[in-house]
Enzyme design. Structure first.
Site, mmCIF file in Angstrom:
data_model
loop_
_atom_site.group_PDB
_atom_site.id
_atom_site.type_symbol
_atom_site.label_atom_id
_atom_site.label_comp_id
_atom_site.label_asym_id
_atom_site.label_seq_id
_atom_site.Cartn_x
_atom_site.Cartn_y
_atom_site.Cartn_z
ATOM 1 C CG ASN A 271 -0.268 0.031 2.544
ATOM 2 O OD1 ASN A 271 0.894 0.385 2.654
ATOM 3 N ND2 ASN A 271 -0.988 -0.367 3.592
ATOM 4 C CG ASP B 110 -2.956 20.135 14.916
ATOM 5 O OD1 ASP B 110 -1.789 20.037 15.324
ATOM 6 O OD2 ASP B 110 -3.294 20.860 13.963
ATOM 7 C CD GLU C 282 -0.232 21.920 18.681
ATOM 8 O OE1 GLU C 282 0.976 21.892 18.389
ATOM 9 O OE2 GLU C 282 -1.136 21.956 17.825
#
Length: 601
Positions: free
Chosen positions: A126, A313, A342
């Site tokens: 892959n 994030d 974060e």
């Protein structure tokens, strides 16, 4: 009359849903050419509570109420002038037993951070995919290197042997950028695992294999932005689905404007609405359709993949009210679910503002609902402190002491992620030029202070990297993750002497931490550093750990009488690193640049 099944439907998101959710309503997005011209009905007496159309006729948002509805197949009929044009079968699935009560990560865990493209290539078949633009090129530092989900599964025993009990992987959803797609923060389909990592089923299998080993899977979720190649960017549901300006406008990154009572509206708007970079359109969480889409996508992944937590994030780049609502929607569904955001700031008050039930946020009537934040101020200290040989008013171990002196600002100090580095910072072994003693002090600190320790892949074998040379330098391939690698650091036999030195120390430290309750949720008492020596205790009613860290270049004699309030009736302590026993009723001599971790007896 014969019906055309699924004509005009290109996408349905969420692709299926679950019965018995805390919030019984789900808003299903149907996408297809001119689909908004239809009226919709649902079978099984399912109530459609809202049919939302936008300025784009290719979208139709259908909200249904699933309260008291068991798992079933729902048939949506799309009608034009009372004639059924086509139908769509939609699954309402059964949840896993006790899904809502799932246990998440906490301070008893150690989290291992992986960049999957750079960790291990478990399935070379892959490496490239016909439906994604960027192809495998391991010779290109910023290219796709072929690491994947199977590579993580293959090395779970290695990760577990380090004492890690949780894995945070950087995003795994599809990122179809033409270049630098390996970091996967510019996602092009948030319901689909990037085929170069594997399939959705592979991701579910990763969680399952981890749970068999009592490990937890933490997804890296991005609420602030998608990638410019996201399929919606070609045909937005609404003009304000993303933040748009007359000219390209990048965020000023000044997140302090959000809580700054003196900040201008212009600065705050650019902070929140500006794009992270040109390839990452900024999502508008103040648009109810966007916000609901993000809530449902996150909950769908938790339920579908059986996740144990989120790392979010750029958490405080999102609309503050929107991200607080997003977080609450998840923790309403899963009361024990931990989410670490974060909050990359350099001031404890500004970081604490973003933790759930913060009294600082309450001053402005704000509650983010975010259970955990990342301790970037401790990271800041760690990034310099062990190169500061002389302890002064603001240098050396006083930096670390002062960081913990501000712990009173946080509403839940145990739910803080502590780390020396991550995928966006210089590697700690570069900062300290692979000085093993400084690595020992760094990891000992991370392992023994309050909060949830996080280890970045490869540090445990001495991997280094300088961000000044580009992000690829701090995100190098793990040796042994690829067939034909000369050095296989995943195995004891394959590690070099230097790699073994790092690995053996790290494994011993964090395996011990797993067993010591005082380090998980115990209290902390620390003492003002003297001669660049820092001494602190972690303790419960029946267990005490004493940590002594000499950051000077000289032997230091420690008079233990100073620490009587914590030593109490204890007389000896066994150093968990050297296995030596110390008499703590007498003076102790510490070698230069060294750490001793004593379990008191």
């Amino acid at each position: 009359m014969s019906l055309t099944i699924n004509a005009q439907i290109d996408r349905v998101e969420p692709p299926f849903w679950y019965a018995g959710m805390y919030n019984p309503e789900v808003q299903i997005m149907f996408y297809g050419k001119n689909i908004a011209q239809y009226e919709v009905t649902a079978s099984n007496s399912i109530a459609i509570t809202e049919l939302k159309k936008t300025e784009n006729p290719n979208y139709l948002f259908v909200t249904i109420n699933t309260k008291n509805v068991a798992a079933t197949e729902i048939i949506f009929s799309f009608r034009n002038k009372n004639q059924i044009a086509f139908t769509h079968k939609y699954s309402l699935k059964k949840r896993r037993e006790k899904s809502a009560e799932r246990k998440s990560f906490d301070a008893s865990d150690m989290m291992y951070l992986i960049m999957p493209d750079r960790f291990a290539n478990g399935n070379p078949k892959n490496d490239s995919n016909s439906k994604t633009v960027e192809k495998y090129n391991r010779d290109l530092p910023g290219g796709r290197h072929g690491g994947d989900i199977q590579g993580i599964i293959k090395n779970l025993d290695y990760i577990s042997s380090l004492g890690a009990t949780a894995i945070w992987s950087t995003p795994l959803c599809e990122d179809n950028d033409k270049a630098f797609s390996y970091h996967t923060y510019a996602q092009s389909d948030v319901y689909k695992i990037d085929p170069r990592y594997g399939t959705n089923e592979d991701y579910v299998r990763l969680a399952s294999e981890m749970h068999k080993k009592d490990m937890k899977l933490v997804m890296d979720y991005v609420t602030n932005h998608w990638g410019i190649e996201h399929w919606m960017m070609k045909d937005l549901p609404t003009h304000d689905w993303i933040h748009q300006f007359e000219n390209y406008t990048q965020t000023n990154h000044k997140r302090s404007t959000i809580s700054d009572i003196n900040a201008s509206k212009t600065d705050t708007e650019i902070c929140l609405d500006g794009w992270f970079v040109t390839t990452m359109p900024d999502l508008n969480q103040s648009n109810p359709l966007v916000l609901n889409y993000l809530k449902q996508n996150a909950i769908w992944w938790i339920e579908y993949a059986d996740l144990d937590g989120f790392r979010v994030d750029t958490y405080n780049y999102s609309d503050p009210a929107g991200i607080a609502s997003w977080t609450k929607a998840i923790t309403d569904e899963y009361p024990n679910f931990n989410i670490v955001g974060e909050i990359w700031m350099h001031n404890q008050a500004q970081m604490a503002y973003w933790q759930k039930d913060s009294k600082i946020g309450a001053i402005q009537n704000y509650n983010s609902n975010l259970p955990s934040v990342m301790d970037f101020t401790l990271h800041d200290a760690i990034s310099t402190v062990f190169n500061e040989d002389d302890g002064t008013w603001d240098k050396g171990m006083v930096k670390v002491y002062d960081n913990f002196a501000n712990d009173f600002l946080y509403p839940n100090i145990n739910s803080i992620m502590v780390f020396a580095e991550n995928h966006d910072t210089n590697r700690i072994n570069h900062v300290y030029q692979n000085d093993f003693r400084k690595y020992q002090m760094t990891m000992a600190l991370i392992a023994t202070v309050r909060g949830i320790p996080q280890l970045y892949y490869g540090s445990e074998i001495g991997m280094s990297g300088n961000k000044d040379n580009g992000d690829a330098d701090i995100r190098q391939d793990f040796p042994g993750g690829w067939l034909g690698d000369e050095n296989n650091a995943f195995t004891k036999e394959g590690r070099t002497f230097g790699q073994s030195q790092y690995f053996d120390f790290t494994s011993k430290l964090f395996q011990w931490r797993k067993t010591n309750e005082a380090l998980h949720f115990g209290k902390m008492t620390h003492y003002i550093p003297e001669n660049n020596v820092y001494v602190y205790f972690r303790y419960t009613d029946n267990k005490t750990v004493m940590v002594m860290m000499n950051n000077s270049n000289d032997n230091q004699t420690i008079n233990t009488a100073r620490f009587k309030e914590n030593i109490k009736e204890y007389t000896t302590g066994k150093d968990i690193l050297s296995d030596l026993t110390f008499n703590i009723s007498k003076e102790i001599i510490l070698e230069p640049k060294s750490v001793v971790i004593l379990e008191l007896k």
